[in-house]
Design a protein around this motif. Structure first.
Motif, PDB file in Angstrom:
ATOM      1  N   ASP B   6       0.729  -1.281   0.349  1.00 23.18           N
ATOM      2  CA  ASP B   6      -0.281   0.104  -0.069  1.00 23.18           C
ATOM      3  C   ASP B   6       0.926   1.486  -0.001  1.00 23.18           C
ATOM      4  OD1 ASP B   6      -2.202  -1.645   0.324  1.00 23.18           O
ATOM      5  OD2 ASP B   6      -2.884  -1.066   2.246  1.00 23.18           O
ATOM      6  N   LEU B   7       1.945   1.788   0.957  1.00 24.89           N
ATOM      7  CA  LEU B   7       2.399   2.652   1.134  1.00 24.89           C
ATOM      8  C   LEU B   7       3.667   2.619  -0.431  1.00 24.89           C
ATOM      9  CD1 LEU B   7       4.642   2.349   4.304  1.00 24.89           C
ATOM     10  CD2 LEU B   7       3.102   3.617   3.936  1.00 24.89           C
ATOM     11  N   ALA B   8       3.944   1.334  -1.374  1.00 25.49           N
ATOM     12  CA  ALA B   8       4.639   1.895  -2.355  1.00 25.49           C
ATOM     13  C   ALA B   8       4.142   2.402  -3.534  1.00 25.49           C
ATOM     14  CB  ALA B   8       4.694   0.122  -2.710  1.00 25.49           C
ATOM     15  N   ARG B   9       2.394   1.917  -3.638  1.00 21.48           N
ATOM     16  CA  ARG B   9       1.398   2.516  -4.361  1.00 21.48           C
ATOM     17  C   ARG B   9       1.159   4.003  -3.810  1.00 21.48           C
ATOM     18  NH1 ARG B   9      -1.881  -2.358  -2.159  1.00 21.48           N
ATOM     19  NH2 ARG B   9      -0.774  -3.805  -4.383  1.00 21.48           N
ATOM     20  N   GLU B  10       1.312   4.332  -2.866  1.00 27.13           N
ATOM     21  CA  GLU B  10       0.801   5.176  -2.654  1.00 27.13           C
ATOM     22  C   GLU B  10       1.666   6.843  -2.852  1.00 27.13           C
ATOM     23  OE1 GLU B  10      -1.736   6.187   1.607  1.00 27.13           O
ATOM     24  OE2 GLU B  10      -1.409   4.098   1.378  1.00 27.13           O
ATOM     25  N   LEU B  11       3.317   6.213  -2.698  1.00 24.72           N
ATOM     26  CA  LEU B  11       4.412   6.904  -2.575  1.00 24.72           C
ATOM     27  C   LEU B  11       4.640   6.673  -4.809  1.00 24.72           C
ATOM     28  CD1 LEU B  11       6.530   4.926  -0.581  1.00 24.72           C
ATOM     29  CD2 LEU B  11       6.241   7.629  -0.277  1.00 24.72           C
ATOM     30  N   GLU B  12       4.033   6.012  -5.426  1.00 26.77           N
ATOM     31  CA  GLU B  12       4.541   5.907  -6.402  1.00 26.77           C
ATOM     32  C   GLU B  12       2.794   6.955  -7.036  1.00 26.77           C
ATOM     33  OE1 GLU B  12       6.271   4.700  -8.138  1.00 26.77           O
ATOM     34  OE2 GLU B  12       5.726   4.669 -10.256  1.00 26.77           O
ATOM     35  N   ALA B  13       1.985   7.273  -6.428  1.00 32.13           N
ATOM     36  CA  ALA B  13       0.866   8.052  -7.005  1.00 32.13           C
ATOM     37  C   ALA B  13       0.971   9.399  -6.309  1.00 32.13           C
ATOM     38  CB  ALA B  13       0.423   7.137  -6.582  1.00 32.13           C
ATOM     39  N   GLY B  14       2.077   9.316  -5.292  1.00 32.62           N
ATOM     40  CA  GLY B  14       2.126  10.435  -5.295  1.00 32.62           C
ATOM     41  C   GLY B  14       1.515  11.161  -4.178  1.00 32.62           C
ATOM     42  N   ALA B  20       5.663  12.546   4.825  1.00 34.38           N
ATOM     43  CA  ALA B  20       4.875  12.685   5.350  1.00 34.38           C
ATOM     44  C   ALA B  20       4.614  10.573   6.281  1.00 34.38           C
ATOM     45  CB  ALA B  20       3.311  12.473   4.415  1.00 34.38           C
ATOM     46  N   LEU B  21       4.943   9.579   5.613  1.00 38.49           N
ATOM     47  CA  LEU B  21       5.216   8.118   6.080  1.00 38.49           C
ATOM     48  C   LEU B  21       6.090   8.240   6.957  1.00 38.49           C
ATOM     49  CD1 LEU B  21       5.290   5.435   5.503  1.00 38.49           C
ATOM     50  CD2 LEU B  21       7.329   5.409   3.853  1.00 38.49           C
ATOM     51  N   PHE B  22       7.724   9.226   7.074  1.00 38.66           N
ATOM     52  CA  PHE B  22       8.514   9.068   8.287  1.00 38.66           C
ATOM     53  C   PHE B  22       7.974   9.930   9.526  1.00 38.66           C
ATOM     54  CE2 PHE B  22      12.698   7.151   8.194  1.00 38.66           C
ATOM     55  CZ  PHE B  22      12.378   6.774   6.772  1.00 38.66           C
ATOM     56  N   ALA B  50      17.625   9.584   3.440  1.00 38.55           N
ATOM     57  CA  ALA B  50      17.210   8.622   2.186  1.00 38.55           C
ATOM     58  C   ALA B  50      16.310   8.652   1.630  1.00 38.55           C
ATOM     59  CB  ALA B  50      18.160   7.366   2.719  1.00 38.55           C
ATOM     60  N   ALA B  51      15.516   8.676   1.966  1.00 32.72           N
ATOM     61  CA  ALA B  51      13.837   8.179   1.784  1.00 32.72           C
ATOM     62  C   ALA B  51      13.518   9.203   0.335  1.00 32.72           C
ATOM     63  CB  ALA B  51      13.021   8.679   2.265  1.00 32.72           C
ATOM     64  N   ARG B  52      13.515  10.237   0.771  1.00 29.22           N
ATOM     65  CA  ARG B  52      13.707  11.533  -0.112  1.00 29.22           C
ATOM     66  C   ARG B  52      14.519  11.480  -1.678  1.00 29.22           C
ATOM     67  NH1 ARG B  52      15.269  15.982   4.753  1.00 29.22           N
ATOM     68  NH2 ARG B  52      13.470  16.427   5.792  1.00 29.22           N
ATOM     69  N   THR B  53      15.375  10.692  -1.796  1.00 28.83           N
ATOM     70  CA  THR B  53      15.743  10.955  -2.844  1.00 28.83           C
ATOM     71  C   THR B  53      15.838   9.462  -3.424  1.00 28.83           C
ATOM     72  OG1 THR B  53      17.905  10.245  -1.934  1.00 28.83           O
ATOM     73  CG2 THR B  53      17.469  12.563  -2.259  1.00 28.83           C
ATOM     74  N   ALA B  54      15.483   8.496  -2.242  1.00 22.27           N
ATOM     75  CA  ALA B  54      16.092   7.267  -3.084  1.00 22.27           C
ATOM     76  C   ALA B  54      14.611   7.011  -4.480  1.00 22.27           C
ATOM     77  CB  ALA B  54      14.225   6.458  -1.963  1.00 22.27           C
ATOM     78  N   THR B  55      15.229   5.184  -4.773  1.00 22.78           N
ATOM     79  CA  THR B  55      14.691   4.794  -6.240  1.00 22.78           C
ATOM     80  C   THR B  55      14.654   3.733  -6.129  1.00 22.78           C
ATOM     81  OG1 THR B  55      17.136   5.380  -7.464  1.00 22.78           O
ATOM     82  CG2 THR B  55      15.153   7.341  -7.824  1.00 22.78           C
ATOM     83  N   GLY B  56      14.177   3.102  -6.625  1.00 21.00           N
ATOM     84  CA  GLY B  56      13.555   1.575  -7.087  1.00 21.00           C
ATOM     85  C   GLY B  56      12.276   0.856  -5.797  1.00 21.00           C
ATOM     86  N   PRO B  57      12.175  -0.816  -7.072  1.00 22.68           N
ATOM     87  CA  PRO B  57      11.169  -1.038  -6.530  1.00 22.68           C
ATOM     88  C   PRO B  57      10.770  -0.893  -5.031  1.00 22.68           C
ATOM     89  CG  PRO B  57      12.340  -2.843  -7.032  1.00 22.68           C
ATOM     90  CD  PRO B  57      14.042  -1.443  -7.194  1.00 22.68           C
ATOM     91  N   LEU B  58      11.769  -0.752  -4.236  1.00 26.84           N
ATOM     92  CA  LEU B  58      11.359  -0.349  -2.686  1.00 26.84           C
ATOM     93  C   LEU B  58      11.406   1.068  -1.599  1.00 26.84           C
ATOM     94  CD1 LEU B  58      13.010  -3.789  -1.450  1.00 26.84           C
ATOM     95  CD2 LEU B  58      10.809  -3.551  -1.891  1.00 26.84           C
ATOM     96  N   ARG B  59      11.821   2.097  -3.270  1.00 26.18           N
ATOM     97  CA  ARG B  59      11.927   3.539  -2.718  1.00 26.18           C
ATOM     98  C   ARG B  59      11.409   3.810  -1.026  1.00 26.18           C
ATOM     99  NH1 ARG B  59       9.900   7.945  -4.394  1.00 26.18           N
ATOM    100  NH2 ARG B  59       7.731   7.946  -5.868  1.00 26.18           N
ATOM    101  N   ALA B  60      12.207   4.121  -0.621  1.00 29.12           N
ATOM    102  CA  ALA B  60      11.617   5.067   0.938  1.00 29.12           C
ATOM    103  C   ALA B  60      10.676   3.694   1.406  1.00 29.12           C
ATOM    104  CB  ALA B  60      10.460   5.670  -0.057  1.00 29.12           C
TER     105      ALA B  60
END
Lengths: 419, 419
Positions: B6-14, B20-22, B50-60
């Motif tokens: 769920d978090l990955a989807r929300e982060l992806e969708a913006g 906000a997660l932190f 680190a989360a602010r600039t992370a990329t990849g399938p598990l980003r942030a």
């Protein structure tokens, strides 16, 4: 060279003191270490002090430790500038066990970069213009130069058997898993195996058996005359003329000493296994060194960087297929040993190549490391220039004593002068 | 709890930012960490950055790391005062891979002493007077408390499945060897296996698959209705009445949802395998921790010191016999899975026991760790006091996706309310 068994007997009898032993090795080191460069670092004073009070079956015997193996009291750099000055928190398991048995650690020996191919500064004691082999370069060269009677190495491709062959010492890679890898810098966890260097096969068996807590000694009565399987060809490997002649000499000599010989050929699956070794190694290495790769890939050699890049491009399916091939080949390998005591084949394509830019080829070793079988380099043969030519004796998986017994038998046979 | 998917989807969708997660997880930690004590140490500011600039399938995505796994930027003490303040040179391979995928490390989680039995300070979020289980105590409790969506653990006996069961979260121990162990503090190299904790089985499968580089995701369409083997008894293990009732509920529920069920009994060799686990573990642990034992045995708990003494008294013949038994049982285990998709059995003898002096028993897990098969704790059942009761789903060796698919199917089935 210093025989660990002879030294142990003299120390036990009191005809040699630990201090006299250290006087002897310090003299050898003072004379030749500047050119041979076997040590990555050393602390002979600490080892001498430890030797005075040591007890146990390996008491006071200097055991040098390849620098990809952690030591709590000596800097451990894994052959890479990335770990310059690194001081591990504790000894590797094998180092702690060695100390428990009474061995003392004179220093760390030069390894190639992360025990892969990029060479360190070590030279071959038989000819300084030739490589000592690798990756356990300093361990093999130091035993050959009489700096220490025993040294630890590791083998992922051919990193114990090959340098032992090039330096004319005994090298023993036990079956996979027989010596504890905890605290060894891992390159490929399915392949990495600890091994021992010593002056003779019997010395290596004595020390390795003590470390493994297993009855591997072969320094009593010679074992029964063995049945040896002869392997003249294996996939991916080509012996030069000198090595072909050396193998032929070993065969004639074994025959003259009464061995039964059986010519064997490898089944097809070994050609696949030769390729599977690279796949498994590279897939695992790029993961084992993931932190270093992300942090400081610019400090890798080009060869290592490229290997890790290739490893990262492999898929899980590539890796699984290679592991399946390896399992198939291991079953075929078991059959190979039915009816024979051990296999006899070259340790390397020839004598140590000229030059220090490469540590030579592991083409005669990789398959057997992948098979997990015990491998022993038997010294005793030389080319016209006085460079050693090693032949290896292999036993079935977990048949370490059988391999050592056959190797010790062959060593005695080569030393008998009978052809 | 926080669902990684769920978090990955929300982060992806913006619709969710890393900040906000932190904010959310810091609030949860501020509220309950003082009593739950999931963290051995933490650096939320660094993870947030680190989360602010992370990329990849598990980003942030925050992934907490059990404190027997090396981190280059966070103190790593292995649950032992011997390593107080220890700072590893580099990340463990699994940590480096996780960062490469975009995950961020909020901190290290409490492990029992060297991931064996002696407990740390962590409490069970469902009832502070009860153990969270071990040895991955902080990883399980922290996921349950909503401190992080993902956490790494390790299992040698039952150290992933049991704490997951006690804390009511999904716990996934993949097949032996599927995740790289380089940089994990080894206790028993034949058994130690990395695992994942998450809110649901689908979340665990998502993250574990990314780390393994394998298609393990089960968050799409539900897989076909599985054929489940039911195991009511296994050697050395006894479920209490609550757990027997929970297993019965899971069985009835699976039946109501259409699963085919087959009652299975284990062949005799599994009784020997249960004992072989202890022999292999203790023989290896006393070698893995040889340096600590020689240097600072007085800083071991009594339980660990005694276990390592017993391990040192074992002979190579004892160990070899245990490994032969394990190999025999692994062959029998393969047959066990013919005709079924997965096995269903209790994750533990019952709910989390009261008290913090013990982390409970691994009697339902040890054989399966020795078999190297994938094991998934499926949350969703509770006792009358609101404590979780976990059941586990096992797949055949290297059948990780099949095990995860069956576990996700069962989790959905338990959540459907059908009985």
């Amino acid at each position: 060279m210093l025989s660990a068994l002879d030294l142990a007997r003299e120390l036990e009898a009191g005809t040699l003191t630990p201090d006299a032993l250290f006087d002897r090795i310090e003299a050898a080191i003072a004379e030749r270490e500047d050119t041979i460069r076997a040590f990555a670092c050393r602390d002979l004073a600490a080892a001498r002090a430890a030797a005075r009070t040591a007890t146990g079956p390996l008491r006071a015997l200097p055991l040098a430790v390849k620098d990809n193996i952690d030591t709590g009291d000596l800097v451990t750099e894994y052959g890479s500038p990335i770990h310059a000055g690194h001081r591990p928190a504790v000894d590797a398991a094998i180092v702690a066990l060695a100390r428990r048995l009474g061995a003392v650690i004179p220093g760390k020996t030069v390894t190639t970069e992360f025990a892969f191919f990029h060479p360190g500064p070590t030279r071959n004691p038989h000819d300084l213009e030739h490589t000592p082999g690798g990756s356990s370069s300093g361990s093999a060269a130091g035993v050959a130069a009489g700096f220490f009677p025993l040294a630890l190495g590791t083998q992922t491709g051919g990193s114990v058997v090959r340098p032992a062959a090039f330096c004319g010492v005994a090298g023993f890679k036990p079956s996979y898993g027989r010596l504890p890898m905890v605290g060894v810098k891992i390159f490929s966890w399915s392949l990495d195996t600890l091994g021992l260097f010593a002056a003779t096969v019997r010395d290596a068996a004595f020390a390795a058996g003590a470390l493994a807590g297993r009855d591997w000694r072969v320094d009593g009565e010679l074992s029964a005359t063995p049945t040896l399987g002869i392997l003249r060809h294996q996939p991916g490997a080509q012996a030069d003329e000198q090595m072909q002649a050396a193998l032929q000499t070993a065969i004639r000599c074994a025959e003259a000493c009464g061995a039964r010989l059986v010519e064997l050929t490898l089944p097809e699956v070994f050609a696949d296994a030769f390729r599977a070794h690279t796949t498994i190694q590279d897939y695992e290495a790029t993961r084992a060194l993931a932190a270093e790769r992300d942090m400081a890939a610019d400090q890798f050699s080009d060869h290592l960087r490229q290997t890790l890049d290739e490893g990262w491009a492999l898929t899980a399916a590539d890796y699984d297929a290679a592991q399946t091939t390896a399992a198939d080949a291991r079953r075929a390998c078991q059959d190979l040993f039915s009816g024979i005591d051990a296999l006899l084949l070259p340790s390397a394509p020839g004598a140590a190549p000229r030059g220090l830019g490469s540590t030579g080829s592991s083409e005669f070793n990789r398959i057997w490391t992948l098979m997990g079988v015990p491998a022993v380099n038997v010294p005793g043969l030389y080319n016209g220039a006085g460079l050693p030519l090693g032949v290896q004796v292999l036993g079935p998986r977990n048949g370490d004593k059988a391999a050592l017994a056959a190797a010790a038998w062959l060593e005695a046979c080569l030393g008998s002068g009978r052809i």
